[in-house]
Design an enzyme around this catalytic site. Sequence first.
Site, PDB file in Angstrom:
ATOM      1  N   CYS A   1       0.837  -1.203   0.000  1.00 33.17           N
ATOM      2  CA  CYS A   1       0.000   0.000   0.000  1.00 33.17           C
ATOM      3  C   CYS A   1       0.875   1.258   0.000  1.00 33.17           C
ATOM      4  CB  CYS A   1      -0.916  -0.010   1.229  1.00 33.17           C
ATOM      5  SG  CYS A   1      -1.764   1.551   1.538  1.00 33.17           S
TER       6      CYS A   1
ATOM      7  N   CYS B   1       0.569   3.309   3.179  1.00 35.79           N
ATOM      8  CA  CYS B   1       1.306   2.708   4.294  1.00 35.79           C
ATOM      9  C   CYS B   1       2.803   3.000   4.137  1.00 35.79           C
ATOM     10  CB  CYS B   1       1.078   1.191   4.323  1.00 35.79           C
ATOM     11  SG  CYS B   1      -0.635   0.688   4.623  1.00 35.79           S
TER      12      CYS B   1
END
Length: 463
Positions: free
Chosen positions: A383, A386
Amino acid sequence: MALAVTPSSSTTISSSIFSRLSSSSEPKASQIGSFRILDRSHASSAVLNLSQKRNLVKPINAEPSGKDSVVPRAATIVAPEVAEKEEEDYEQLAVDLENASPLEIMDRALEKFGNDIAIAFSGAEDVALIEYAHLTGRPFRVFSLDTGRLNPETYKFFDSVEKHYGIHIEYMFPDAVEVQAFVRSKGLFSFYEDGHQECCRVRKVRPLRRALKGLRAWITGQRKDQSPGTRSEIPAVQVDPVFEGLDGGIGSLVKWNPVANVKGNDIWNFLRTMNVPVNSLHSQGYVSIGCEPCTRAVLPGQHEREGRWWWEDAKAKECGLHKGNIKQEDAAHLNGNGNGAAQVTDIFHTQSVVNLSRTGIENLAKLENRKEPWLVVLYAPWCRFCQGMEESYVELADKLAGSGVKVGKFRADGEQKEFAKRELGLGSFPTILFFPKHSSRPIKYPSEQRDVDSLMAFVNALR
């Protein structure tokens, strides 16, 4: 083969056939309009006479001398030639157009497909496509998907665009029976709980599929900078990998992306320069605009696609209209439907961050009286958001080391995602939870500001 009638054949045919038709001794033929139908016996003799003259018919390249011809050139009988359809190499064309301007690409698309191509207009900044089409001076078509859930400002914008350009937008609507069944079974806001794909499929993808079945090509406002996860490699033109066109089958539809290489700021400079009408939602902080329940304004510094389906995975920012942008290796991650994540390097590496297993996070969630509070991030290493907060989260963990607050991480993608959604309230990656010292119920970090100071303020307010 192209054929021409020679002088001698025209004279003979006229004397042998048309003289019979004028003879009063021949039986009368029944009439249909201005045509006369001959008796079978007389018709066969005429055909026989014509077949006997076959040796007098020459190819078109064997022209008779002009002085002997009694048949005008314009009356020469020519059989239509069937030209072989040339297959366009769109991969090479995309390479050729890599540095072309949006106006040049638009002109090329409209010239090539004429009335069999249309602009897909969403009601956002892709009004630039309509302006470019207008500037070419060529006729063009525009269609839009009315999902029934658009903002009032978007409907007003549609009206202003039609009046500004003197056009009629071709609206496509979802099937009423299908929408009714979907809402009755799932409710009006089911997408907040189980993802936007099903609703988009009913309200957007299927109406789009119907629209494209009547075209051979379509024009979109996709840009490479709109979504790094799904649009970073879109070409100026391509064979559509998902939808079918008028002729049916894979490869029957061509997709043009004239502004693929244009930056968002340049689009807006163009719109301001040309005094083009824009959606009033843009002045309220909306950049990427879709349905009202699924779109919100973004904060300064946020990427424009963060305003779309903000409760879901950062990478799953497509509704299905441009599904072909998503690479096969990424498909497993979309909407958490994949059972296995691609092998990527893990993140949040520091001794101050505890790597929690499935059993560890389950035990932590069950405790009602903890010795110390915990801050835990539910993440997926692939991600981008993230990855973007990795530095600040590691710095925060180092600052909190020895403070009485434990900092952990739990990889919640792949086969762990359903558990995380069900038991931990995972909505999108990353989800940050604070487990208080004397409560079993975790508290979700509500902000998308993931800098050290914002995260520290959240922890200090709860510990």
